[in-house]
Scaffold this motif. Structure first.
Motif, PDB file in Angstrom:
ATOM      1  N   UNK A   1     -13.693   5.358  -0.328  1.00 24.99           N
ATOM      2  CA  UNK A   1     -13.331   5.093   1.065  1.00 24.99           C
ATOM      3  C   UNK A   1     -13.257   3.601   1.365  1.00 24.99           C
ATOM      4  N   UNK A   2     -14.209   2.818   0.872  1.00 27.11           N
ATOM      5  CA  UNK A   2     -14.205   1.381   1.149  1.00 27.11           C
ATOM      6  C   UNK A   2     -12.990   0.700   0.536  1.00 27.11           C
ATOM      7  N   UNK A   3     -12.632   1.092  -0.676  1.00 29.64           N
ATOM      8  CA  UNK A   3     -11.456   0.527  -1.334  1.00 29.64           C
ATOM      9  C   UNK A   3     -10.200   0.883  -0.549  1.00 29.64           C
ATOM     10  N   UNK A   4     -10.110   2.131  -0.111  1.00 30.58           N
ATOM     11  CA  UNK A   4      -8.935   2.560   0.645  1.00 30.58           C
ATOM     12  C   UNK A   4      -8.821   1.794   1.962  1.00 30.58           C
ATOM     13  N   UNK A   5      -9.927   1.602   2.656  1.00 27.50           N
ATOM     14  CA  UNK A   5      -9.903   0.840   3.913  1.00 27.50           C
ATOM     15  C   UNK A   5      -9.407  -0.585   3.670  1.00 27.50           C
ATOM     16  N   UNK A   6      -9.886  -1.213   2.613  1.00 28.18           N
ATOM     17  CA  UNK A   6      -9.458  -2.570   2.276  1.00 28.18           C
ATOM     18  C   UNK A   6      -7.963  -2.602   1.987  1.00 28.18           C
ATOM     19  N   UNK A   7      -7.487  -1.621   1.231  1.00 27.13           N
ATOM     20  CA  UNK A   7      -6.065  -1.557   0.909  1.00 27.13           C
ATOM     21  C   UNK A   7      -5.215  -1.323   2.154  1.00 27.13           C
ATOM     22  N   UNK A   8      -5.665  -0.461   3.028  1.00 28.32           N
ATOM     23  CA  UNK A   8      -4.916  -0.195   4.259  1.00 28.32           C
ATOM     24  C   UNK A   8      -4.844  -1.468   5.106  1.00 28.32           C
ATOM     25  N   UNK A   9      -5.945  -2.196   5.214  1.00 29.58           N
ATOM     26  CA  UNK A   9      -5.922  -3.451   5.971  1.00 29.58           C
ATOM     27  C   UNK A   9      -4.942  -4.445   5.357  1.00 29.58           C
ATOM     28  N   UNK A  10      -4.922  -4.546   4.027  1.00 28.09           N
ATOM     29  CA  UNK A  10      -3.966  -5.431   3.352  1.00 28.09           C
ATOM     30  C   UNK A  10      -2.529  -4.977   3.592  1.00 28.09           C
ATOM     31  N   UNK A  11      -2.322  -3.666   3.538  1.00 30.79           N
ATOM     32  CA  UNK A  11      -0.983  -3.115   3.774  1.00 30.79           C
ATOM     33  C   UNK A  11      -0.531  -3.373   5.214  1.00 30.79           C
ATOM     34  N   UNK A  12      -1.452  -3.283   6.161  1.00 29.17           N
ATOM     35  CA  UNK A  12      -1.117  -3.565   7.561  1.00 29.17           C
ATOM     36  C   UNK A  12      -0.725  -5.038   7.739  1.00 29.17           C
ATOM     37  N   UNK A  13      -1.416  -5.912   7.046  1.00 31.16           N
ATOM     38  CA  UNK A  13      -1.055  -7.333   7.089  1.00 31.16           C
ATOM     39  C   UNK A  13       0.340  -7.545   6.526  1.00 31.16           C
ATOM     40  N   UNK A  14       0.642  -6.861   5.427  1.00 27.14           N
ATOM     41  CA  UNK A  14       1.978  -6.963   4.849  1.00 27.14           C
ATOM     42  C   UNK A  14       3.017  -6.447   5.840  1.00 27.14           C
ATOM     43  N   UNK A  15       2.719  -5.326   6.488  1.00 22.97           N
ATOM     44  CA  UNK A  15       3.660  -4.750   7.452  1.00 22.97           C
ATOM     45  C   UNK A  15       3.918  -5.712   8.610  1.00 22.97           C
ATOM     46  N   UNK A  16       2.876  -6.433   9.061  1.00 18.12           N
ATOM     47  CA  UNK A  16       3.063  -7.404  10.133  1.00 18.12           C
ATOM     48  C   UNK A  16       4.010  -8.523   9.703  1.00 18.12           C
ATOM     49  N   UNK A  17       3.836  -9.005   8.487  1.00 19.69           N
ATOM     50  CA  UNK A  17       4.684 -10.089   7.979  1.00 19.69           C
ATOM     51  C   UNK A  17       6.130  -9.650   7.858  1.00 19.69           C
ATOM     52  N   UNK A  18       6.345  -8.415   7.431  1.00 16.06           N
ATOM     53  CA  UNK A  18       7.699  -7.901   7.265  1.00 16.06           C
ATOM     54  C   UNK A  18       8.389  -7.753   8.618  1.00 16.06           C
ATOM     55  N   UNK A  19       7.631  -7.354   9.634  1.00 13.70           N
ATOM     56  CA  UNK A  19       8.230  -7.097  10.942  1.00 13.70           C
ATOM     57  C   UNK A  19       8.468  -8.359  11.764  1.00 13.70           C
ATOM     58  N   UNK A  20       7.973  -9.493  11.313  1.00 11.80           N
ATOM     59  CA  UNK A  20       8.183 -10.748  12.056  1.00 11.80           C
ATOM     60  C   UNK A  20       9.616 -11.218  11.983  1.00 11.80           C
TER      61      UNK A  20
END
Length: 124
Positions: free
Chosen positions: A105-124
């Motif tokens: 679960x902790x690894x998945x949460x970290x990955x999701x947070x990283x993926x959300x950061x990537x999604x923010x950069x793509x949408x800019x």
């Protein structure tokens, strides 16, 4: 609007386990590929957690269709050990991360947070 994560899995036990991992984002669930595709079009989730299950509708081929629908969507693929060793095709499909099951679960949460950061950069 709240951040949405789409969890695509036909495994009810895994869906329940993953639903307990996240408190911030809104979780969308799809237990069939058609539901996942519709959610991608209508709900615009920021991250997809995809439970690769060759014996079900959640196959590499179905993931390829999903990547065509949303090519920039960060996808975290959950897969059994045998699928991890054969992960070259998944990486060619542009998955964000290939995570072995059982899921930490902790690894998945970290990955999701990283993926959300990537999604923010793509949408800019």
């Amino acid at each position: 609007m709240n951040t949405q994560l789409l969890i695509a899995s036909s495994d009810p036990k895994l869906r329940q386990e993953l639903s307990g991992c996240f408190s911030g984002p809104t979780l969308l669930f799809a237990d069939r590929t058609e539901e996942a595709e519709l959610a991608l079009l209508e709900k615009n989730p920021k991250v997809l957690i995809y439970d690769l299950q060759p014996d079900t509708a959640f196959t590499e081929d179905a993931l390829e269709v999903i990547r065509r629908i949303r090519p920039n969507l960060p996808v975290i693929v959950l897969a059994g050990e045998s699928r991890i060793r054969q992960g070259a095709r998944l990486l060619e499909l542009g998955v964000f991360y290939l995570l072995p099951k059982p899921v930490c679960a902790d690894t998945l949460k970290t990955l999701v947070n990283s993926a959300l950061e990537k999604a923010k950069k793509i949408s800019l």
